[in-house]
Design a protein around this motif. Structure first.
Motif, mmCIF file in Angstrom:
data_model
loop_
_atom_site.group_PDB
_atom_site.id
_atom_site.type_symbol
_atom_site.label_atom_id
_atom_site.label_comp_id
_atom_site.label_asym_id
_atom_site.label_seq_id
_atom_site.Cartn_x
_atom_site.Cartn_y
_atom_site.Cartn_z
ATOM 1 N N ALA A 1 12.437 -6.253 -0.903
ATOM 2 C CA ALA A 1 11.379 -6.959 -1.635
ATOM 3 C C ALA A 1 11.816 -7.281 -3.071
ATOM 4 C CB ALA A 1 10.100 -6.129 -1.607
ATOM 5 N N TYR A 2 11.076 -6.768 -4.028
ATOM 6 C CA TYR A 2 11.258 -7.144 -5.422
ATOM 7 C C TYR A 2 11.579 -5.925 -6.292
ATOM 8 C CZ TYR A 2 8.875 -11.463 -4.007
ATOM 9 O OH TYR A 2 8.515 -12.633 -3.392
ATOM 10 N N ILE A 3 11.971 -6.234 -7.525
ATOM 11 C CA ILE A 3 12.108 -5.219 -8.563
ATOM 12 C C ILE A 3 10.748 -5.034 -9.226
ATOM 13 C CG2 ILE A 3 13.186 -4.644 -10.769
ATOM 14 C CD1 ILE A 3 15.609 -6.334 -9.854
ATOM 15 N N ILE A 4 10.359 -3.771 -9.397
ATOM 16 C CA ILE A 4 9.106 -3.477 -10.074
ATOM 17 C C ILE A 4 9.372 -2.535 -11.249
ATOM 18 C CG2 ILE A 4 7.692 -3.821 -8.009
ATOM 19 C CD1 ILE A 4 7.476 -0.732 -7.824
ATOM 20 N N GLN A 5 8.434 -2.555 -12.198
ATOM 21 C CA GLN A 5 8.505 -1.659 -13.354
ATOM 22 C C GLN A 5 7.177 -0.942 -13.501
ATOM 23 O OE1 GLN A 5 10.330 -2.792 -17.255
ATOM 24 N NE2 GLN A 5 8.235 -2.574 -18.035
ATOM 25 N N CYS A 6 7.230 0.359 -13.755
ATOM 26 C CA CYS A 6 6.009 1.135 -13.957
ATOM 27 C C CYS A 6 5.459 0.853 -15.359
ATOM 28 C CB CYS A 6 6.292 2.624 -13.789
ATOM 29 S SG CYS A 6 4.889 3.676 -14.205
ATOM 30 N N ASP A 7 4.188 0.417 -15.397
ATOM 31 C CA ASP A 7 3.536 0.110 -16.670
ATOM 32 C C ASP A 7 2.575 1.198 -17.105
ATOM 33 O OD1 ASP A 7 4.871 -2.384 -16.728
ATOM 34 O OD2 ASP A 7 3.330 -3.266 -15.427
ATOM 35 N N ILE B 1 -0.284 4.219 -9.435
ATOM 36 C CA ILE B 1 0.785 3.811 -10.339
ATOM 37 C C ILE B 1 0.678 2.297 -10.490
ATOM 38 C CG2 ILE B 1 3.271 3.762 -10.742
ATOM 39 C CD1 ILE B 1 3.467 6.114 -8.741
ATOM 40 N N HIS B 2 0.466 1.839 -11.698
ATOM 41 C CA HIS B 2 0.333 0.403 -11.938
ATOM 42 C C HIS B 2 1.674 -0.150 -12.405
ATOM 43 C CE1 HIS B 2 -4.198 -0.159 -11.801
ATOM 44 N NE2 HIS B 2 -3.995 1.138 -11.512
ATOM 45 N N CYS B 3 2.120 -1.192 -11.699
ATOM 46 C CA CYS B 3 3.426 -1.781 -11.947
ATOM 47 C C CYS B 3 3.316 -3.294 -12.093
ATOM 48 C CB CYS B 3 4.389 -1.461 -10.812
ATOM 49 S SG CYS B 3 4.684 0.305 -10.554
ATOM 50 N N SER B 4 4.360 -3.895 -12.600
ATOM 51 C CA SER B 4 4.517 -5.348 -12.578
ATOM 52 C C SER B 4 5.809 -5.664 -11.835
ATOM 53 C CB SER B 4 4.556 -5.907 -13.997
ATOM 54 O OG SER B 4 5.558 -5.265 -14.768
ATOM 55 N N TYR B 5 5.907 -6.843 -11.242
ATOM 56 C CA TYR B 5 7.111 -7.189 -10.496
ATOM 57 C C TYR B 5 7.756 -8.416 -11.110
ATOM 58 C CZ TYR B 5 5.438 -11.375 -7.940
ATOM 59 O OH TYR B 5 5.004 -12.639 -7.598
ATOM 60 N N LEU B 6 9.032 -8.571 -10.807
ATOM 61 C CA LEU B 6 9.781 -9.735 -11.273
ATOM 62 C C LEU B 6 9.831 -10.745 -10.133
ATOM 63 C CD1 LEU B 6 12.820 -7.986 -13.054
ATOM 64 C CD2 LEU B 6 10.574 -8.576 -13.990
ATOM 65 N N PRO B 7 9.063 -11.835 -10.222
ATOM 66 C CA PRO B 7 9.003 -12.802 -9.119
ATOM 67 C C PRO B 7 10.367 -13.360 -8.724
ATOM 68 C CG PRO B 7 7.255 -13.214 -10.710
ATOM 69 C CD PRO B 7 8.175 -12.217 -11.341
ATOM 70 N N GLU B 8 11.291 -13.448 -9.690
ATOM 71 C CA GLU B 8 12.602 -14.034 -9.412
ATOM 72 C C GLU B 8 13.600 -13.025 -8.829
ATOM 73 O OE1 GLU B 8 12.650 -12.653 -13.737
ATOM 74 O OE2 GLU B 8 11.204 -13.419 -12.253
ATOM 75 N N SER B 9 13.122 -11.781 -8.516
ATOM 76 C CA SER B 9 14.039 -10.721 -8.066
ATOM 77 C C SER B 9 13.989 -10.473 -6.564
ATOM 78 C CB SER B 9 13.707 -9.418 -8.795
ATOM 79 O OG SER B 9 12.414 -8.947 -8.420
ATOM 80 N N LYS B 10 13.482 -11.420 -5.802
ATOM 81 C CA LYS B 10 13.327 -11.225 -4.359
ATOM 82 C C LYS B 10 14.686 -10.956 -3.701
ATOM 83 C CE LYS B 10 11.256 -13.416 -0.277
ATOM 84 N NZ LYS B 10 10.513 -14.615 0.209
ATOM 85 N N SER B 11 14.731 -9.975 -2.834
ATOM 86 C CA SER B 11 15.970 -9.622 -2.133
ATOM 87 C C SER B 11 16.522 -10.827 -1.385
ATOM 88 C CB SER B 11 15.717 -8.479 -1.151
ATOM 89 O OG SER B 11 15.453 -7.275 -1.830
ATOM 90 N N GLY B 12 17.803 -11.040 -1.566
ATOM 91 C CA GLY B 12 18.449 -12.168 -0.909
ATOM 92 C C GLY B 12 18.419 -13.436 -1.718
ATOM 93 N N ALA B 13 17.569 -13.488 -2.734
ATOM 94 C CA ALA B 13 17.473 -14.682 -3.589
ATOM 95 C C ALA B 13 17.213 -14.267 -5.030
ATOM 96 C CB ALA B 13 16.371 -15.603 -3.077
ATOM 97 N N ASP B 14 17.827 -13.175 -5.453
ATOM 98 C CA ASP B 14 17.568 -12.593 -6.779
ATOM 99 C C ASP B 14 18.318 -13.364 -7.868
ATOM 100 O OD1 ASP B 14 17.114 -11.016 -8.953
ATOM 101 O OD2 ASP B 14 17.944 -9.171 -8.096
ATOM 102 N N THR B 15 17.562 -13.905 -8.788
ATOM 103 C CA THR B 15 18.165 -14.595 -9.934
ATOM 104 C C THR B 15 17.789 -13.913 -11.252
ATOM 105 O OG1 THR B 15 16.262 -16.109 -10.097
ATOM 106 C CG2 THR B 15 18.132 -16.812 -8.724
ATOM 107 N N SER B 16 17.226 -12.685 -11.148
ATOM 108 C CA SER B 16 16.710 -12.012 -12.345
ATOM 109 C C SER B 16 17.809 -11.480 -13.253
ATOM 110 C CB SER B 16 15.801 -10.847 -11.933
ATOM 111 O OG SER B 16 16.565 -9.810 -11.338
ATOM 112 N N GLY B 17 18.955 -11.176 -12.685
ATOM 113 C CA GLY B 17 20.026 -10.570 -13.461
ATOM 114 C C GLY B 17 19.823 -9.092 -13.733
ATOM 115 N N VAL B 18 18.721 -8.507 -13.243
ATOM 116 C CA VAL B 18 18.425 -7.089 -13.448
ATOM 117 C C VAL B 18 19.029 -6.288 -12.296
ATOM 118 C CG1 VAL B 18 16.595 -5.378 -13.724
ATOM 119 C CG2 VAL B 18 16.310 -7.678 -14.683
ATOM 120 N N ARG B 19 19.657 -5.181 -12.613
ATOM 121 C CA ARG B 19 20.297 -4.361 -11.588
ATOM 122 C C ARG B 19 19.834 -2.902 -11.698
ATOM 123 N NH1 ARG B 19 20.861 -8.645 -10.110
ATOM 124 N NH2 ARG B 19 22.736 -9.834 -9.572
#
Length: 553
Positions: free
Chosen positions: A412-418, A431-449
Motif C-alpha cells: 500500500a502506502y507510506i504512513i506517518q503517525c501524527d 493511532i491517527h496517521c497521514s499517508y503519502l498519496p504518491e507512495s503507492k507500492s509499485g508506483a512510488d514517486t515520493s522519494g521516501v524510504r
C-alpha cells in the motif's frame, strides 16, 4: 529419494541380491497392526519400504497384521490407508494377515505332523517360569511329550471352540536351552473368543506375531522384510519356521528407530494421551501422528524429505524436532500463499484518506512462484495493525510505527503517525496517521524510504479468525529417559488460542490441506473445526528456522 547420497545398508543388500541373481524383482511390505494411528516412526518405515521398492523397480504390499482382535478396529485401518496415500505412496496389494488364517492353520498342522509343535495346557505364568532366564536354561513340561495324534486332535478342538481363553496354547518345539529366549518353544497360537473386525466369529484361535509374520511374508513372496531393531531376536524364529515349513525363503532385515525430541512414540502412551483427554484425539496437532501433523499443516514432501535426510542405521537415536520443522518451513516457503492477518489489533485512522473510498490493491500470492499470481486486497481509511508494531516512546533503531515516524504498509502506502487517542485506562485506542498519496507500492514517486514495513487489514473488510498456536507437547528433549511419569513433563503452553484475529478477506476462500504464510507471523493451515462463519487456523511452524541457523556450515 536423493540419488546423490551414498547407499544405505538396505540398498546395499538389495543391490547385492540383484547382482547375484538371488532375486529378479523386489517386493517389500508395510505391515502395521490396526490398533492405533501411524506416527513419525511409521513414516520412516513407510518411506523406506516404498522408497527402496520404487528405486529398484519393485513393489510394496500393504498388509495389516490383524491377528489380535482385542485391540483392532476398522477405524485404524481407514486412517492408516489415508496416511500412506497422503504421504504420496500407493501399495500394490491391500492384504490382511487374516486372509491367511486357513493357510496358517494348515502350516501349524504341518509342524505338528513333523513333531515340531505341541499343545500346552500350562498357564501363562507356568510357561514363563519354565522358560528359565537369560542365564539359566528352560525346561519342558510333560505336555511336550504328547503324541502327534493327540496334538492334532487337541489343536482341532481348540479351533472348534471347545476350550476357554488361556486354557491351551500351541507351541513350537525348538530348544529350551537356547541363549535366545524367544527360541525356547515359542507360542504359535492362543485362544481368543473375540469378534474379529474382518472374520467375525469364524475363528477363536489366533496366530502369534512370530508365527503369522514370517509366514505371511513367505506367502506373498516378500523378498526383503524390513522391520525395526527390536525384532532382531525374532529373526531366528522367523528363519526356523520358514526352514521347517519348507516355504518361500523371505528374509528379515532390521533398521534402527529414529525418535523425535520433545515427544513420545510409544503407542501405549499416545493412546493414554487420547483416552485421558490430554489431547483432543489421535489427530491433535501436537501429536507425533501423521494425521496430527497433517492437521497441523505439515506437508507430505516435508516428511518425506525429513525421513530421507535422517536416513537409516543400526543404532537407535533421537532426531531434533527442529530438523523436521526446518523441512516443513522449507517446503511451505515454496508452496504457501501469503496472507495478512493481525493477531492483536490496534486501530489506525488515515486522516487524509477520502471517507468511504475503497481501493483494491494488487498483492503477490507467493513471491517464490515461477509465475507470480496476484490477489486484490481492499484498502480504506480505517485499518488494523499489530499492537506490537506501535510504540509511543521507542528506543533508538526502532523502525516500526511511532509518533512522527514513517513506515510502509505492505502493498500500500507510506504512513506517518501524527497523534494517538487513549482510553480511560490509558491504553492506546486509535493511532491517527497521514499517508503519502504518491507512495503507492509499485508506483512510488515520493522519494521516501522508510526502514519498516508493516502488515495490516482493512477494518471494514476484515474476517475474524481463531488461531491455535501450537508448541511442543513436552518440556524435556529426551522423553525416553525422564524420571517419573512422562505426563509430569507436559508443556502447559503447548496450545495457546487467539480467539479473534483479523484477516484480509481472501482468507474466506481458504481450503483444507493448503498452506498459508501469515506475513511476519508463520505458516498456518485451515482446521476442520471451523466453518464459513468461524474460521480456525493451526500454526504449523513459525518463520524463524532455529535448526538451519544452528547448523550452518
Amino acid at each position: 529419494m536423493s540419488e546423490e547420497r551414498s547407499l544405505n545398508f538396505i540398498e546395499e543388500i538389495i543391490e547385492q541380491d540383484l547382482a547375484k541373481g538371488r532375486h529378479t524383482s523386489i517386493l517389500t511390505r508395510f505391515p502395521p497392526e490396526p490398533n492405533g494411528y501411524l506416527h513419525m516412526g511409521h513414516a520412516s518405515s513407510i518411506c523406506l519400504n516404498f522408497g527402496v521398492a520404487k528405486k529398484y523397480g519393485g513393489k510394496t504390499n500393504l498388509r495389516f497384521d490383524d491377528t489380535n482382535p482385542v485391540t483392532e478396529d476398522t477405524e485404524y485401518v481407514d486412517s492408516i490407508k489415508e496416511d500412506i496415500q497422503w504421504l504420496g505412496f500407493q501399495w500394490e496389494k491391500e492384504l490382511y494377515a487374516s486372509d491367511y488364517f486357513e493357510t496358517l492353520y494348515q502350516y501349524a498342522v504341518r509342524l505338528i505332523n513333523k513333531g515340531l509343535a505341541y499343545v500346552d495346557d500350562s498357564t501363562s505364568e507356568e510357561i514363563a517360569e519354565q522358560k528359565g532366564t537369560p542365564t539359566q536354561p528352560g525346561r519342558r513340561n510333560r505336555f511336550a511329550e504328547r503324541s502327534i495324534e493327540e496334538n492334532l486332535q487337541l489343536f482341532e478342538e481348540m479351533r472348534a471352540g471347545k476350550y476357554k481363553d488361556g486354557e491351551k496354547v500351541l507351541r513350537a518345539k525348538i530348544d529350551m536351552e537356547s541363549s535366545n529366549m524367544l527360541m525356547r518353544d515359542p507360542l504359535l497360537y492362543r485362544i481368543r473368543h473375540v469378534h474379529h473386525h474382518r472374520t467375525g466369529d469364524k475363528w477363536c484361535i489366533y496366530p502369534m506375531y512370530d508365527f503369522a509374520h514370517g509366514q505371511s511374508d513367505s506367502i506373498e513372496g516378500i523378498t526383503h522384510s524390513i522391520c525395526t531393531m527390536e525384532f532382531v531376536p525374532h529373526r531366528e524364529v522367523y528363519d526356523w519356521l520358514i526352514e521347517k515349513l519348507e516355504i518361500f525363503p523371505s528374509r528379515q532385515y532390521e533398521f534402527a528407530r529414529r525418535n523425535l525430541t520433545y515427544t513420545v512414540m510409544s503407542k501405549r502412551k499416545l493412546l493414554q494421551l487420547v483416552n485421558n483427554k490430554i489431547v483432543a484425539g489421535w489427530d491433535d496437532p501436537r501429536m507425533p501422528t501423521i494425521s496430527g501433523m497433517r492437521r497441523r499443516g505439515y506437508t507430505p514432501k516435508s516428511i518425506r524429505d525429513f525421513c530421507d535426510r535422517i536416513g537409516i542405521g543400526k543404532r537407535d537415536n533421537s532426531v531434533d524436532l527442529g530438523l523436521l520443522e526446518h523441512f516443513v518451513r522449507e517446503d511451505l516457503n515454496k508452496t504457501a500463499v501469503r496472507r495478512m492477518v493481525v493477531f492483536d489489533p490496534v486501530k489506525v485512522v488515515i486522516s487524509n484518506y477520502p471517507d468511504g473510498e475503497v481501493e483494491m490493491l494488487q498483492a503477490e500470492n507467493n513471491p517464490e512462484e515461477e509465475t507470480i499470481t496476484y490477489r486484490e486486497v481492499p484498502f480504506c481509511k480505517e485499518l488494523y495493525i499489530e499492537r506490537e508494531d506501535f510504540m509511543e516512546n521507542p528506543p533508538k533503531k526502532y523502525f516500526r510505527l511511532a509518533p512522527g515516524q514513517m513506515v510502509r504498509l505492505k502493498y500500500a502506502y507510506i504512513i506517518q503517525c501524527d497523534s494517538i487517542v487513549k482510553d480511560e485506562q490509558g491504553a492506546i485506542k486509535e493511532i491517527h496517521c497521514s499517508y503519502l498519496p504518491e507512495s503507492k507500492s509499485g508506483a512510488d514517486t515520493s522519494g521516501v524510504r522508510p526502514k519498516g514495513t508493516l502488515h495490516w487489514v482493512s477494518i471494514a473488510h476484515a474476517v475474524s479468525a481463531e488461531l491455535r498456536m501450537y508448541d511442543r507437547l513436552f518440556t524435556e528433549e529426551d522423553m525416553d529417559n525422564v524420571p517419573g511419569e512422562y505426563t509430569d513433563y507436559l508443556n502447559p503452553d503447548s496450545l495457546k488460542i487467539i480467539p479473534n484475529a483479523y484477516a484480509e478477506p481472501a482468507l474466506k476462500e481458504a481450503k483444507l490441506g493448503e498452506g498459508y504464510q501469515f506475513l511476519r507471523k508463520g505458516y498456518f493451515a485451515l482446521d476442520k473445526d471451523g466453518d464459513a462463519d468461524h474460521l480456525v487456523f493451526n500454526r504449523a511452524v513459525g518463520l524463524k528456522d532455529s535448526w538451519a541457523k544452528e547448523n550452518k556450515k
